[in-house]
Write a protein that holds these residues in place. Structure first.
Motif, PDB file in Angstrom:
ATOM      1  N   PRO A  30     -28.681-113.613 -34.890  1.00 50.36           N
ATOM      2  CA  PRO A  30     -29.339-113.988 -33.633  1.00 50.36           C
ATOM      3  C   PRO A  30     -30.564-113.107 -33.385  1.00 50.36           C
ATOM      4  O   PRO A  30     -30.705-112.030 -33.965  1.00 50.36           O
ATOM      5  N   THR A  31     -31.437-113.543 -32.514  1.00 45.95           N
ATOM      6  CA  THR A  31     -32.715-112.860 -32.302  1.00 45.95           C
ATOM      7  C   THR A  31     -32.520-111.422 -31.835  1.00 45.95           C
ATOM      8  O   THR A  31     -33.198-110.502 -32.311  1.00 45.95           O
ATOM      9  N   TRP A  32     -31.586-111.190 -30.912  1.00 49.40           N
ATOM     10  CA  TRP A  32     -31.398-109.827 -30.402  1.00 49.40           C
ATOM     11  C   TRP A  32     -30.928-108.879 -31.500  1.00 49.40           C
ATOM     12  O   TRP A  32     -31.320-107.713 -31.534  1.00 49.40           O
ATOM     13  N   LEU A  33     -30.115-109.396 -32.438  1.00 49.65           N
ATOM     14  CA  LEU A  33     -29.639-108.553 -33.519  1.00 49.65           C
ATOM     15  C   LEU A  33     -30.757-108.266 -34.523  1.00 49.65           C
ATOM     16  O   LEU A  33     -30.838-107.156 -35.079  1.00 49.65           O
ATOM     17  N   ARG A  34     -31.617-109.238 -34.756  1.00 52.94           N
ATOM     18  CA  ARG A  34     -32.775-109.000 -35.631  1.00 52.94           C
ATOM     19  C   ARG A  34     -33.660-107.896 -35.050  1.00 52.94           C
ATOM     20  O   ARG A  34     -34.170-107.040 -35.783  1.00 52.94           O
ATOM     21  N   PHE A  35     -33.841-107.919 -33.755  1.00 51.26           N
ATOM     22  CA  PHE A  35     -34.651-106.893 -33.105  1.00 51.26           C
ATOM     23  C   PHE A  35     -34.012-105.513 -33.278  1.00 51.26           C
ATOM     24  O   PHE A  35     -34.700-104.513 -33.519  1.00 51.26           O
ATOM     25  N   CYS A  36     -32.688-105.447 -33.184  1.00 50.04           N
ATOM     26  CA  CYS A  36     -31.985-104.175 -33.376  1.00 50.04           C
ATOM     27  C   CYS A  36     -32.160-103.667 -34.805  1.00 50.04           C
ATOM     28  O   CYS A  36     -32.387-102.473 -35.034  1.00 50.04           O
ATOM     29  N   TYR A  37     -32.052-104.571 -35.782  1.00 51.43           N
ATOM     30  CA  TYR A  37     -32.259-104.179 -37.182  1.00 51.43           C
ATOM     31  C   TYR A  37     -33.673-103.644 -37.388  1.00 51.43           C
ATOM     32  O   TYR A  37     -33.887-102.666 -38.127  1.00 51.43           O
ATOM     33  N   LEU A  38     -34.647-104.262 -36.745  1.00 50.55           N
ATOM     34  CA  LEU A  38     -36.033-103.812 -36.883  1.00 50.55           C
ATOM     35  C   LEU A  38     -36.202-102.393 -36.342  1.00 50.55           C
ATOM     36  O   LEU A  38     -36.818-101.534 -36.996  1.00 50.55           O
ATOM     37  N   LEU A  39     -35.651-102.123 -35.162  1.00 50.58           N
ATOM     38  CA  LEU A  39     -35.787-100.794 -34.570  1.00 50.58           C
ATOM     39  C   LEU A  39     -35.087 -99.731 -35.418  1.00 50.58           C
ATOM     40  O   LEU A  39     -35.632 -98.638 -35.640  1.00 50.58           O
ATOM     41  N   VAL A  40     -33.884-100.040 -35.897  1.00 52.08           N
ATOM     42  CA  VAL A  40     -33.155 -99.070 -36.724  1.00 52.08           C
ATOM     43  C   VAL A  40     -33.905 -98.831 -38.033  1.00 52.08           C
ATOM     44  O   VAL A  40     -34.000 -97.692 -38.516  1.00 52.08           O
ATOM     45  N   GLY A  41     -34.448 -99.887 -38.619  1.00 55.91           N
ATOM     46  CA  GLY A  41     -35.204 -99.732 -39.861  1.00 55.91           C
ATOM     47  C   GLY A  41     -36.425 -98.844 -39.697  1.00 55.91           C
ATOM     48  O   GLY A  41     -36.717 -97.993 -40.545  1.00 55.91           O
ATOM     49  N   ILE A  42     -37.156 -99.048 -38.599  1.00 52.57           N
ATOM     50  CA  ILE A  42     -38.326 -98.209 -38.339  1.00 52.57           C
ATOM     51  C   ILE A  42     -37.901 -96.757 -38.133  1.00 52.57           C
ATOM     52  O   ILE A  42     -38.531 -95.827 -38.648  1.00 52.57           O
ATOM     53  N   LEU A  43     -36.801 -96.548 -37.413  1.00 53.77           N
ATOM     54  CA  LEU A  43     -36.310 -95.185 -37.174  1.00 53.77           C
ATOM     55  C   LEU A  43     -35.919 -94.500 -38.484  1.00 53.77           C
ATOM     56  O   LEU A  43     -36.290 -93.343 -38.735  1.00 53.77           O
ATOM     57  N   VAL A  44     -35.202 -95.207 -39.350  1.00 50.46           N
ATOM     58  CA  VAL A  44     -34.759 -94.615 -40.614  1.00 50.46           C
ATOM     59  C   VAL A  44     -35.950 -94.323 -41.524  1.00 50.46           C
ATOM     60  O   VAL A  44     -36.027 -93.265 -42.157  1.00 50.46           O
ATOM     61  N   SER A  45     -36.914 -95.248 -41.578  1.00 53.03           N
ATOM     62  CA  SER A  45     -38.094 -95.046 -42.426  1.00 53.03           C
ATOM     63  C   SER A  45     -38.905 -93.845 -41.958  1.00 53.03           C
ATOM     64  O   SER A  45     -39.359 -93.027 -42.769  1.00 53.03           O
ATOM     65  N   LEU A  46     -39.094 -93.724 -40.645  1.00 48.12           N
ATOM     66  CA  LEU A  46     -39.846 -92.581 -40.120  1.00 48.12           C
ATOM     67  C   LEU A  46     -39.082 -91.268 -40.314  1.00 48.12           C
ATOM     68  O   LEU A  46     -39.691 -90.228 -40.567  1.00 48.12           O
ATOM     69  N   THR A  47     -37.762 -91.326 -40.222  1.00 52.13           N
ATOM     70  CA  THR A  47     -36.960 -90.119 -40.448  1.00 52.13           C
ATOM     71  C   THR A  47     -37.159 -89.611 -41.872  1.00 52.13           C
ATOM     72  O   THR A  47     -37.347 -88.409 -42.099  1.00 52.13           O
ATOM     73  N   GLY A  48     -37.135 -90.521 -42.841  1.00 53.08           N
ATOM     74  CA  GLY A  48     -37.345 -90.118 -44.216  1.00 53.08           C
ATOM     75  C   GLY A  48     -38.757 -89.627 -44.480  1.00 53.08           C
ATOM     76  O   GLY A  48     -38.966 -88.644 -45.201  1.00 53.08           O
ATOM     77  N   GLY A  49     -39.764 -90.291 -43.892  1.00 57.09           N
ATOM     78  CA  GLY A  49     -41.148 -89.899 -44.131  1.00 57.09           C
ATOM     79  C   GLY A  49     -41.541 -88.600 -43.456  1.00 57.09           C
ATOM     80  O   GLY A  49     -42.298 -87.802 -44.021  1.00 57.09           O
ATOM     81  N   LEU A  50     -41.025 -88.369 -42.251  1.00 55.76           N
ATOM     82  CA  LEU A  50     -41.399 -87.151 -41.519  1.00 55.76           C
ATOM     83  C   LEU A  50     -40.848 -85.891 -42.167  1.00 55.76           C
ATOM     84  O   LEU A  50     -41.364 -84.792 -41.944  1.00 55.76           O
ATOM     85  N   GLY A  51     -39.801 -86.036 -42.996  1.00 58.27           N
ATOM     86  CA  GLY A  51     -39.231 -84.862 -43.637  1.00 58.27           C
ATOM     87  C   GLY A  51     -40.247 -84.082 -44.444  1.00 58.27           C
ATOM     88  O   GLY A  51     -40.290 -82.849 -44.391  1.00 58.27           O
ATOM     89  N   ASN A  52     -41.080 -84.789 -45.195  1.00 64.24           N
ATOM     90  CA  ASN A  52     -42.092 -84.108 -45.995  1.00 64.24           C
ATOM     91  C   ASN A  52     -43.394 -83.933 -45.228  1.00 64.24           C
ATOM     92  O   ASN A  52     -44.113 -82.954 -45.421  1.00 64.24           O
ATOM     93  N   ALA A  53     -43.713 -84.875 -44.341  1.00 65.44           N
ATOM     94  CA  ALA A  53     -44.989 -84.814 -43.627  1.00 65.44           C
ATOM     95  C   ALA A  53     -45.075 -83.596 -42.719  1.00 65.44           C
ATOM     96  O   ALA A  53     -46.117 -82.932 -42.648  1.00 65.44           O
ATOM     97  N   LEU A  54     -44.001 -83.277 -41.999  1.00 70.20           N
ATOM     98  CA  LEU A  54     -44.031 -82.144 -41.075  1.00 70.20           C
ATOM     99  C   LEU A  54     -44.285 -80.828 -41.802  1.00 70.20           C
ATOM    100  O   LEU A  54     -44.937 -79.926 -41.263  1.00 70.20           O
ATOM    101  N   VAL A  55     -43.780 -80.712 -43.022  1.00 70.25           N
ATOM    102  CA  VAL A  55     -44.016 -79.502 -43.804  1.00 70.25           C
ATOM    103  C   VAL A  55     -45.430 -79.492 -44.370  1.00 70.25           C
ATOM    104  O   VAL A  55     -46.136 -78.480 -44.320  1.00 70.25           O
ATOM    105  N   SER A  56     -45.859 -80.627 -44.900  1.00 71.14           N
ATOM    106  CA  SER A  56     -47.163 -80.689 -45.573  1.00 71.14           C
ATOM    107  C   SER A  56     -48.314 -80.351 -44.638  1.00 71.14           C
ATOM    108  O   SER A  56     -49.271 -79.682 -45.042  1.00 71.14           O
ATOM    109  N   VAL A  57     -48.239 -80.792 -43.384  1.00 71.66           N
ATOM    110  CA  VAL A  57     -49.371 -80.585 -42.478  1.00 71.66           C
ATOM    111  C   VAL A  57     -49.322 -79.227 -41.780  1.00 71.66           C
ATOM    112  O   VAL A  57     -50.261 -78.867 -41.079  1.00 71.66           O
TER     113      VAL A  57
END
Length: 553
Positions: A30-57
């Motif tokens: 359903p649409t509301w569940l798709r929206f939840c998957y999108l938010l969780v996906g963005i959160l997980v992707s940013l969590t993985g990317g920020l791990g190296n970015a915060l150190v590098s900068v």
């Protein structure tokens, strides 16, 4: 009572069948569940990317906290990449054999534990070890975020969701520039890891509450897989170390860099030999060596070299002028907005029939941005680079979708190429960035030495203008130094520092011009190859005329 067979084939509906083994099924949410998957996906992707970015900068801030030199703290991002770049060799088969649920929960918990371990780091060596472990765990988060985001899109536009999922990881670096200073003010370097730990715990909670749909499981691991990994992983680690430190310690003055390159060649060649003669290889060397894949990977590496303009070029230039991260926050807010615009427009305009034009367009934008930066001077500040960096950020986000779709076609046609695809895409991004930093950084150092020699040759005390400049500078120290010789020496040192600064500015302008040339050459190569294929496309097969039936009386 017999144990359940987790590897039994599953009968899936046409719309739910997983794209590849190890990936989740795609039920009609359903649409509301798709929206939840999108938010969780963005959160997980940013969590993985920020791990190296915060150190590098924030390497400069970490120098003081860890009591290390700049060349020593460079091991922190290097250790992350050294372990991260090879993990997809095993992670793909881990998902396929043990399932998505174990993959998801195990690696997120490991990532949280490693982030927690950062809080107890007190010296450089333990920090390097923790960063290496972080790289291994972080490799799983990018894939996990991609799967969650793709659950948010129905089948007809799922490829556009794939473009969006890959693009989200590019948001981590500008975000780190925008708010990491506040984290350092809060608790110095531990503030970075407290934030990352909190983000990881939120992501873990979301993933435990909202699980991915199940997928197919197959037995995939073989003993020879670990032999290949034992050769490939240390070979890539040695290569990453050499590329990172070649320009910092200089290629011809540090013997271990040469030994590292030699060791990398031997180990990687051994891994390729092992894989080439296997019946079921981890890396399909024949597919990777095909002309189309080589051409596509080379173009992606060249584009990553061009994108190094932001980290090695613009940021290095501004830091050379004495600016800090907090003075570049507005610049990276604009970079963030341009990156988001590039991701969205790339997803919206994606067309399987036209994958070349967006890449050429992106390269032309990046060439224009680099050319604008090449006119910088010692008075240039971030405000003068807003437009050029926006062009580079937009182009860097716009190209990645069509490039990924062009590469993934061979995987869908033959799922056994999935590991080869995962490894080669990760290498083109991580290794391409290291190659870009190494090439551009080396070029900048060489050009700075050239411009310094030219400028110093003109600083003769016999020149009236130079003599007047030295005398005026000495006069400025009149109230501080009574000795005329000391005042003159201080003025001369100031003039020499000014000459070095101007030499660096000229060198960075040369770097920007080189990036412009690389971008234009890559765009021309891709366009001409596409035009050649269009002109010389094979003629359609014509069915032979039917054989006339014999006439009978």
């Amino acid at each position: 009572m017999t144990a359940p067979n987790h590897y039994a084939p599953v009968e899936w509906a046409a719309d739910e069948k997983p794209m590849l083994p190890g990936s989740p099924s795609t039920p009609n949410h359903p649409t509301w569940l798709r929206f939840c998957y999108l938010l969780v996906g963005i959160l997980v992707s940013l969590t993985g990317g920020l791990g190296n970015a915060l150190v590098s900068v924030n390497l400069i801030a970490l120098q003081g906290s860890l009591g290390a030199y700049g060349t020593e703290t460079a091991w922190l991002p290097a250790a992350y990449v050294m372990t991260n770049v090879s993990m997809n060799l095993l992670l793909v088969k881990f998902r396929q054999q043990f399932g998505l649920r174990l993959f998801t929960e195990f690696f997120l918990v490991v990532y949280a534990l490693v982030t927690f371990a950062h809080l107890f780091v007190h010296d450089l060596y333990s920090a390097i070890a923790v960063r290496a472990a972080h790289g291994m765990a972080g490799a799983a988060l990018s894939t996990l975020g991609l799967y969650y985001i793709m659950q948010a899109f129905p089948k007809v536009i799922r490829l556009r969701g794939l473009v969006l999922a890959v693009g989200v990881s590019q948001l981590a670096l500008p975000l780190a520039y925008i708010f990491s200073d506040e984290l350092l003010e809060f608790a110095e370097w531990r503030g970075l890891y407290l934030f990352e730990l909190g983000l990881t715990m939120v992501a873990l909670g979301c993933v435990l509450l909202l699980k991915l749909p199940p997928g197919d499981r197959v037995r995939t691991f073989e003993k020879m897989d670990f032999v290949t990994f034992g050769l490939f992983a240390p070979g890539m680690a040695l290569l990453c170390a050499a590329l990172t430190f070649g320009r910092l310690l200089w290629w011809f003055e540090t013997p271990w860099i040469g030994w590292a390159l030699a060791g990398a060649i031997v180990l990687l060649a051994g891994a390729i030999c092992v894989e080439h003669n296997r019946a079921r290889p981890l890396l399909n060397t024949r597919w990777l060596a095909s002309a189309d894949i080589v051409r596509l990977v080379l173009s992606m590496i060249l584009i990553r070299v061009v994108l190094s303009e932001q980290g090695t070029g613009a940021v290095g230039f501004l830091r050379g002028l004495g600016l800090n991260n907090d003075q570049m926050q507005t610049l990276f807010m604009i970079v963030l907005a341009a990156t988001i615009a590039g991701i969205l427009l790339s997803a919206m305009t994606l067309s399987l029939a036209h994958l070349t034009a967006p890449v050429v367009f992106a390269l032309l934008l990046m060439a224009a941005g680099a050319w604008l930066d090449s006119r910088a001077n010692s008075m240039t500040r971030p405000a003068q680079m807003y437009f050029s960096q926006a062009l580079l950020a937009f182009g860097g986000a716009f190209f990645i979708g069509p490039s990924l779709i062009a590469l993934i076609g061979g995987v869908i046609a033959n799922p056994s190429n999935l590991i080869s695809f995962s490894v080669i895409f990760g290498l083109s991004q991580n290794l391409g960035g290291l190659i870009g930093s190494a090439v551009l950084g080396t070029f900048q150092v060489a050009r700075e030495k050239f411009h310094s020699s030219v400028l110093v040759e003109q600083l003769s005390r016999l020149d009236p203008l130079v003599a007047a400049r030295i005398e005026a500078g000495a006069g400025a120290y009149g109230r501080l130094l009574a000795d005329p010789a000391a005042r003159s020496g201080r003025s001369l040192a100031t003039l020499s520092a000014s000459a070095t600064r101007e030499a660096n500015v000229l060198a960075y302008n040369d770097v920007f011009l080189l990036i412009c040339v690389i971008a234009l050459a890559t765009a021309a190569w891709i366009f001409l190859h596409a035009a050649w294929l269009h002109v010389n496309k094979p003629a359609p097969l014509v069915a032979p005329p039917p054989t006339p039936e014999p006439v009978t009386d």
